[in-house]
Design a protein around this motif. Structure first.
Motif, mmCIF file in Angstrom:
data_model
loop_
_atom_site.group_PDB
_atom_site.id
_atom_site.type_symbol
_atom_site.label_atom_id
_atom_site.label_comp_id
_atom_site.label_asym_id
_atom_site.label_seq_id
_atom_site.Cartn_x
_atom_site.Cartn_y
_atom_site.Cartn_z
ATOM 1 N N MET A 176 -22.840 3.282 -1.318
ATOM 2 C CA MET A 176 -22.547 4.371 -0.397
ATOM 3 C C MET A 176 -21.754 5.461 -1.093
ATOM 4 S SD MET A 176 -20.228 4.379 2.968
ATOM 5 C CE MET A 176 -18.943 4.950 1.910
ATOM 6 N N MET A 177 -22.156 6.684 -0.910
ATOM 7 C CA MET A 177 -21.419 7.783 -1.528
ATOM 8 C C MET A 177 -20.370 8.267 -0.538
ATOM 9 S SD MET A 177 -22.565 8.020 -4.445
ATOM 10 C CE MET A 177 -21.668 9.508 -4.939
ATOM 11 N N LEU A 234 -22.387 -6.613 -4.520
ATOM 12 C CA LEU A 234 -21.494 -5.811 -5.361
ATOM 13 C C LEU A 234 -21.268 -4.426 -4.764
ATOM 14 C CD1 LEU A 234 -20.036 -6.216 -8.194
ATOM 15 C CD2 LEU A 234 -21.426 -4.215 -8.717
ATOM 16 N N LYS A 235 -22.328 -3.839 -4.217
ATOM 17 C CA LYS A 235 -22.162 -2.524 -3.577
ATOM 18 C C LYS A 235 -21.153 -2.619 -2.433
ATOM 19 C CE LYS A 235 -26.820 -0.659 -4.124
ATOM 20 N NZ LYS A 235 -28.057 -0.404 -3.368
ATOM 21 N N ASP A 236 -21.260 -3.706 -1.654
ATOM 22 C CA ASP A 236 -20.345 -3.884 -0.528
ATOM 23 C C ASP A 236 -18.911 -4.067 -1.028
ATOM 24 O OD1 ASP A 236 -22.615 -3.712 0.939
ATOM 25 O OD2 ASP A 236 -22.570 -5.743 1.741
ATOM 26 N N ASN A 268 -22.547 5.488 13.499
ATOM 27 C CA ASN A 268 -23.945 5.206 13.143
ATOM 28 C C ASN A 268 -23.946 3.978 12.234
ATOM 29 O OD1 ASN A 268 -24.140 8.640 13.112
ATOM 30 N ND2 ASN A 268 -25.457 7.444 14.457
ATOM 31 N N GLU A 269 -24.190 2.834 12.865
ATOM 32 C CA GLU A 269 -23.982 1.557 12.192
ATOM 33 C C GLU A 269 -24.827 1.406 10.929
ATOM 34 O OE1 GLU A 269 -24.725 -1.696 14.820
ATOM 35 O OE2 GLU A 269 -23.215 -2.929 13.860
ATOM 36 N N ILE A 307 -18.761 0.479 5.392
ATOM 37 C CA ILE A 307 -20.052 -0.098 5.738
ATOM 38 C C ILE A 307 -20.043 -0.621 7.170
ATOM 39 C CG2 ILE A 307 -21.701 -1.907 5.118
ATOM 40 C CD1 ILE A 307 -20.596 -1.605 2.230
ATOM 41 N N GLU A 308 -21.067 -0.252 7.911
ATOM 42 C CA GLU A 308 -21.252 -0.627 9.312
ATOM 43 C C GLU A 308 -20.101 -0.170 10.215
ATOM 44 O OE1 GLU A 308 -22.162 -4.749 8.961
ATOM 45 O OE2 GLU A 308 -23.676 -4.185 7.523
ATOM 46 N N PRO A 309 -19.986 1.144 10.387
ATOM 47 C CA PRO A 309 -18.980 1.650 11.317
ATOM 48 C C PRO A 309 -19.261 1.161 12.728
ATOM 49 C CG PRO A 309 -20.459 3.416 10.626
ATOM 50 C CD PRO A 309 -20.781 2.221 9.779
#
Lengths: 399, 323
Positions: free
Chosen positions: A1-2, A66-68, B114-115, B138-140
């Motif tokens: 994610m950017m 890894l991204k998470d 926006n999940e 991640i996953e709001p």
């Protein structure tokens, strides 16, 4: 994610962590290197043309994990890196482990069958921790357990217990067991027998699959199957035909061809598994769709367990506020550790055998059917510990 | 009179008293049915069922109570229900997979989690368009706006953080690690604190809205219920800032908390998988959605008892009550 706006400079404040906004990206306060060693699956002819058969199983899951980790790490000032090694067979595992260690990885995700996993454990230096994401063997949770080994993938006993609970709750307690010719089929059958005893099932008959696995792609192959299977599956009166075919050679051929019109469960048909592409409850849809966007295919079991393993390390590092491998391992195996795995309940490692406790999906080929543990089976501690050997049953001796 | 008979009489009396001159209406989103149930506050009966977009979850009312907004996640839109006519009168394009959202105090803007896209979308309701997108973890999931509208908080489930957003600048200003899988964020009525619930640790973390530091932690334990099933989700705090209620998911309990001391006072038994909470407009009742028993529970706040449960659609998720 950017991130459009970057965050930096973690500072510890009373009672909690507080991060202050600056214009610069987070300055890493430390690096956590995670290694993965993956062994190509033995070339077999999978019965179903729909089976996930990609070369990068496991790897893709680890990459997503890894991204998470890195997303949270960006906020906490921790850097995560994944180092990958692929081997053709067990003989190359030791060198791969040493290369990963040379790259600074103290956590190694082992996407390996049991023999190669044991080779990796033998090769690993003190202070290296191994996360088993592929070998379901019960021995690794019992007599062959090791202090530096954590089992992320559920054991055969957990799979069998989860399925048995469902079948018993459905009042289908009489099972006709069909066992394949491989050693691991015998191990799965053993787990089913143990589960029957634990939860009130009964093995009313048992038969060894006798046919050589034919090429499943042969034209008009169904003619032979239709001739072979009905007489073979004739047996004592039963509620469910339970199949033990871990290599996925023949189990898929059984449904709709059995002598008695009974459902097929076990390694094919209705399965108990840690993961399936059909799972979308508890927010799993988000994980499935993130995975599909990355890998352009469905997320399989090895992808899920590798994702979990990498997430376990990341979660422990963030919570322990440390990049020291020993501190991370201590937190990960401690009482305070809770890992989200998109199955409704928090996951944690059992102290007695290093097994990650987690709910098990009861999945059909196309949709989710149920989730075990079933509410009807109680446990004095965690309901999740009704799946697999409990503290009093384990043969593992951990310090 | 036996104690049970006495209890029934008390409950009926409480119900009758609170039902006196009620004109309120309760709206419940049914995730599995793609509908919104409308409940008459006076009779506590379902008076209408409104078909909405697919997989309705988040539900909020405009400040004047005339419009009900429902996030239809599978249709990537927010449906607008006219509370009087009980009809869907508009669809707002929300960005992908909206789940929870919050209204600005002036009811002009929606802040939408926006999940699937890891962003918070800011929608100008009059213009019917998303005017800002703010990337978060991640996953709001949880969304809250401070009473003065100057601060927005979003939680991200997989990143386990509360993200502080300056809505004037559409800028992320801080990120605070909270407990695993944070679900709901709720400002205290004075705007000084933000309560964040954690589904998988089953706790509420109270954050200082000014410093963003952790000001307190509330833990829950229900006797006879395995700890894994005690999962904190919906949070509601009374206008006077004295009492708070926390929905504890699969434990089928709602915790009542002294919001000043942050101590648990008691646990109320409600339906299965209790998920979200809403007060009646006069704050004499609390409504809970119980996703696995397909009903809502009505907690009378004067007698401090659950006085009724009533069936709605399948998998009720969110609830809002308007005058």
């Amino acid at each position: 994610m950017m991130l459009r706006r970057s965050i930096a400079a973690a500072c510890l404040c009373l009672g909690g962590v507080l991060f202050q906004a600056t214009a610069a990206p987070a300055k890493p306060t430390g690096l956590v290197a995670i290694g993965i060693v993956t062994e190509a699956a033995r070339q077999t002819e999978r019965a179903s043309p729909l089976a996930i058969d990609a070369d990068d199983q496991g790897l893709q899951g680890a990459r997503l994990g890894l991204k998470d980790d890195a997303t949270t790490g960006r906020f906490t000032g921790q850097d995560f890196v994944l180092r990958e090694e692929s081997v053709a067979d067990g003989a190359a595992v030791a060198d791969a482990v040493h290369r990963l260690e040379g790259g600074g990885a103290h956590f190694i995700v082992a996407d390996l069958p049991i023999d190669s996993l044991n080779a990796a454990l033998d090769a690993a230096s003190p202070g290296t921790y191994v996360l088993n994401t592929r070998a379901p063997d019960d021995a690794l949770r019992n007599e062959a357990c090791r202090p530096s080994l954590l089992n992320v993938i559920p054991s055969r006993a957990m799979r069998a217990d989860a399925l048995a609970q469902y079948l018993v709750v459905m009042r289908w307690p009489r099972w006709f067991l069909i066992v394949g010719q491989h050693h691991r089929d015998a191990l799965y059958a053993e787990a089913i027998r143990r589960a029957a005893q634990r939860f009130g099932g009964k093995i009313v008959g048992e038969k060894k699959w006798a046919f050589e696995p034919g090429n499943p792609h042969a034209d008009s192959g169904h003619v032979n199957l239709q001739a072979e299977i009905p007489p073979f599956t004739r047996g004592p009166d039963h509620d469910v035909l339970v199949v033990a075919d871990e290599a996925d050679e023949f189990g898929e051929f059984l449904p709709y061809r059995t002598a008695a019109p009974r459902p097929v469960a076990g390694t094919q048909g209705l399965v108990a598994t840690a993961w399936s592409p059909v799972q979308e409850q508890w927010g799993a849809r988000q994980l499935q769709s993130r995975f599909q966007r990355q890998a352009s295919r469905l997320m399989g079991l090895r992808d899920y367990t590798a994702w979990l393993a990498v997430r376990a390390v990341g979660e422990a590092a963030v919570r322990a506020r440390s990049t020291d491998p020993e501190a991370i391992f201590r937190f990960m195996t401690g009482d305070a550790f809770r890992l989200g795995g998109f199955k409704g309940l928090p996951f944690s490692f059992r102290p007695w055998d290093g097994q990650l406790r987690q709910p098990m999906l009861i999945a059909g080929p196309r949709v989710l059917v149920s989730v075990s543990p079933q509410a009807q089976f109680l446990h004095q501690g965690s309901p999740l510990d009704s799946l697999g050997p409990d503290a009093s049953e384990t043969k593992c001796k951990r310090p | 009179m036996s104690s049970r008979a006495l209890l029934v009489v008390t409950m009926v009396a409480a119900l009758a008293a609170s039902a006196g001159a009620r004109a309120e209406t309760i709206f419940v989103s049914n995730e599995q049915d793609d509908t919104v149930s409308v409940i008459d506050g006076a009779t506590l009966k379902v008076s209408a069922t409104i078909p909405v977009g697919r997989r309705p979850r988040g539900i909020e009312a405009s400040g004047d109570g005339k419009r009900i907004y429902v996030a239809a996640g599978d249709d990537d839109r927010i449906d607008v229900i006219d509370a009087a006519s009980r009809k869907v009168v508009d669809h707002l394009p929300s960005g992908p997979d909206p789940e929870r959202f919050a209204l600005s105090p002036d009811s002009r803007r929606l802040y939408i989690a926006n999940e699937n896209d890891n962003v918070v979308s800011v929608m100008d309701i009059a213009a019917r368009k998303v005017v800002e997108e703010i990337p978060v973890g991640i996953e709001p999931e949880g969304m809250a706006v401070s009473p003065d509208g100057a601060l927005v908080v979003c939680t991200s489930e997989t990143t386990s953080m509360a993200h502080f957003i300056d809505p004037a600048k559409a800028a992320l200003i801080d990120n605070v690690l909270v407990d695993t899988r944070p679900r709901v964020a709720r400002f205290s009525p004075d705007g000084k604190f933000v309560w964040v619930s954690s589904e998988l640790r089953g706790t509420v973390t109270v954050l200082d809205a000014a410093s963003h530091a952790i000001a307190g932690q509330i833990e829950f334990a229900v006797r006879g219920v395995p700890q894994e099933l005690v999962q904190a989700v919906g949070v509601a705090i009374t206008r006077d800032g004295k009492r708070a209620f926390v929905a504890l998911g699969p434990s089928a309990r709602v915790a009542e908390v002294d919001a000043v001391d942050r101590k648990v006072l008691r646990y109320h038994l409600v339906g299965q998988r209790v998920w979200n909470l809403a007060f009646s407009p006069d704050q004499s009742r609390l409504y809970t959605t119980n996703g696995n028993s397909n009903d809502i529970s009505v907690l009378d706040l004067a007698s401090d008892r659950v006085v009724k449960s009533l069936g709605v659609g399948r998998a009720p998720w969110g609830v809002v009550a308007v005058p």
